[in-house]
Design a protein around this motif. Structure first.
Motif, PDB file in Angstrom:
ATOM      1  N   VAL A 171      42.488   4.239 -31.620  1.00 24.33           N
ATOM      2  CA  VAL A 171      43.033   5.288 -30.750  1.00 24.33           C
ATOM      3  C   VAL A 171      44.552   5.171 -30.615  1.00 24.33           C
ATOM      4  O   VAL A 171      45.272   6.142 -30.837  1.00 24.33           O
ATOM      5  N   ALA A 223      34.253   3.197 -27.050  1.00 24.17           N
ATOM      6  CA  ALA A 223      35.144   3.244 -25.890  1.00 24.17           C
ATOM      7  C   ALA A 223      35.547   1.822 -25.511  1.00 24.17           C
ATOM      8  O   ALA A 223      34.819   0.870 -25.782  1.00 24.17           O
ATOM      9  N   VAL A 280      38.897   6.148 -25.832  1.00 28.87           N
ATOM     10  CA  VAL A 280      37.637   6.699 -26.327  1.00 28.87           C
ATOM     11  C   VAL A 280      37.933   7.307 -27.691  1.00 28.87           C
ATOM     12  O   VAL A 280      38.906   8.051 -27.839  1.00 28.87           O
ATOM     13  N   GLU A 297      38.229   9.673 -30.704  1.00 27.87           N
ATOM     14  CA  GLU A 297      38.475  11.111 -30.619  1.00 27.87           C
ATOM     15  C   GLU A 297      37.189  11.939 -30.711  1.00 27.87           C
ATOM     16  O   GLU A 297      36.990  12.866 -29.931  1.00 27.87           O
ATOM     17  N   ARG A 325      34.292  11.260 -29.793  1.00 31.83           N
ATOM     18  CA  ARG A 325      33.369  11.037 -28.683  1.00 31.83           C
ATOM     19  C   ARG A 325      33.945  11.470 -27.332  1.00 31.83           C
ATOM     20  O   ARG A 325      33.288  11.345 -26.309  1.00 31.83           O
ATOM     21  N   ARG A 326      35.151  12.000 -27.325  1.00 33.05           N
ATOM     22  CA  ARG A 326      35.744  12.475 -26.073  1.00 33.05           C
ATOM     23  C   ARG A 326      34.972  13.692 -25.579  1.00 33.05           C
ATOM     24  O   ARG A 326      34.556  14.529 -26.368  1.00 33.05           O
ATOM     25  N   GLY A 327      34.785  13.755 -24.285  1.00 32.72           N
ATOM     26  CA  GLY A 327      34.025  14.845 -23.692  1.00 32.72           C
ATOM     27  C   GLY A 327      32.547  14.533 -23.575  1.00 32.72           C
ATOM     28  O   GLY A 327      31.782  15.326 -23.037  1.00 32.72           O
ATOM     29  N   ASP A 328      32.128  13.352 -24.058  1.00 24.04           N
ATOM     30  CA  ASP A 328      30.713  12.956 -24.011  1.00 24.04           C
ATOM     31  C   ASP A 328      30.380  12.107 -22.786  1.00 24.04           C
ATOM     32  O   ASP A 328      29.250  11.647 -22.661  1.00 24.04           O
ATOM     33  N   TRP A 356      32.034   9.170 -21.973  1.00 28.05           N
ATOM     34  CA  TRP A 356      32.376   7.761 -22.159  1.00 28.05           C
ATOM     35  C   TRP A 356      33.517   7.314 -21.257  1.00 28.05           C
ATOM     36  O   TRP A 356      33.497   6.186 -20.742  1.00 28.05           O
ATOM     37  N   GLY A 357      34.523   8.155 -21.063  1.00 29.60           N
ATOM     38  CA  GLY A 357      35.639   7.782 -20.192  1.00 29.60           C
ATOM     39  C   GLY A 357      35.172   7.532 -18.769  1.00 29.60           C
ATOM     40  O   GLY A 357      35.535   6.527 -18.149  1.00 29.60           O
ATOM     41  N   VAL A 402      45.746  13.192 -19.771  1.00 29.44           N
ATOM     42  CA  VAL A 402      44.481  12.813 -19.108  1.00 29.44           C
ATOM     43  C   VAL A 402      44.658  12.571 -17.604  1.00 29.44           C
ATOM     44  O   VAL A 402      43.751  12.086 -16.940  1.00 29.44           O
TER      45      VAL A 402
END
Length: 156
Positions: free
Chosen positions: A24, A69, A88, A90, A92-95, A97-98, A125
């Motif tokens: 990342v 992540a 996280v 790229e 998998r962002r929006g899933d 994990w953050g 963010v």
């Protein structure tokens, strides 16, 4: 999100967290490696998120789930912790994990008796961290050529 977030307690888990951070920050965002590896990893608690629906070999088997992540937590003052290196992958962002990695990090911070968390959040963010209860406490500044703001959250 299908998988788990856990404290990185073994060498393999720590290396998995470092691999996510490298992908990342260094590869995607162009942060110089000597800034990403800052010599403070040994004084931090590390976290890693593993996707159960994706394996590191691409087979979809959860026998060797893929790290997606990472984050770290350092104690920086009296009952204060600093959230750092939240990453996280790229794709998998929006899933979720953050959010999941931050929940585990905050629970660990509370268990350690920390009452305040601070961070330097990248401005894209900032809204995500606001949704988790963090407040912006500074103007925009640059770190590693990326705009950031300082944010804080009380755990009390």
């Amino acid at each position: 999100m299908t998988g788990e977030v856990r404290r990185a307690e073994t060498d393999v888990e720590r290396e998995d967290a470092f691999a996510v951070r490298f992908e990342v920050f260094v590869e995607e965002q162009g942060v110089p490696e000597d800034l990403e590896v800052d010599g403070k990893d040994d004084e931090a608690v590390h976290f890693v998120g593993y996707a159960a629906d994706e394996s590191s070999d691409g087979s979809g088997s959860d026998a060797d789930p893929r790290p997606v992540a990472a984050a770290r937590l350092r104690e920086v003052g009296d009952a204060t912790g600093k959230v750092e290196r939240v990453a996280v992958l790229e794709e998998r962002r929006g899933d979720g994990w953050g959010r999941a990695i931050m929940e585990e990090l905050e629970a660990t911070a509370a268990d350690r008796g920390l009452s305040t968390l601070t961070m330097h959040a990248q401005t894209p963010v900032e809204g995500f961290y606001r949704s988790l209860g963090y407040e912006t406490t500074s103007d925009v500044f640059e770190e590693a050529g990326i705009p950031h703001v300082e944010m804080e959250k009380s755990l009390d």
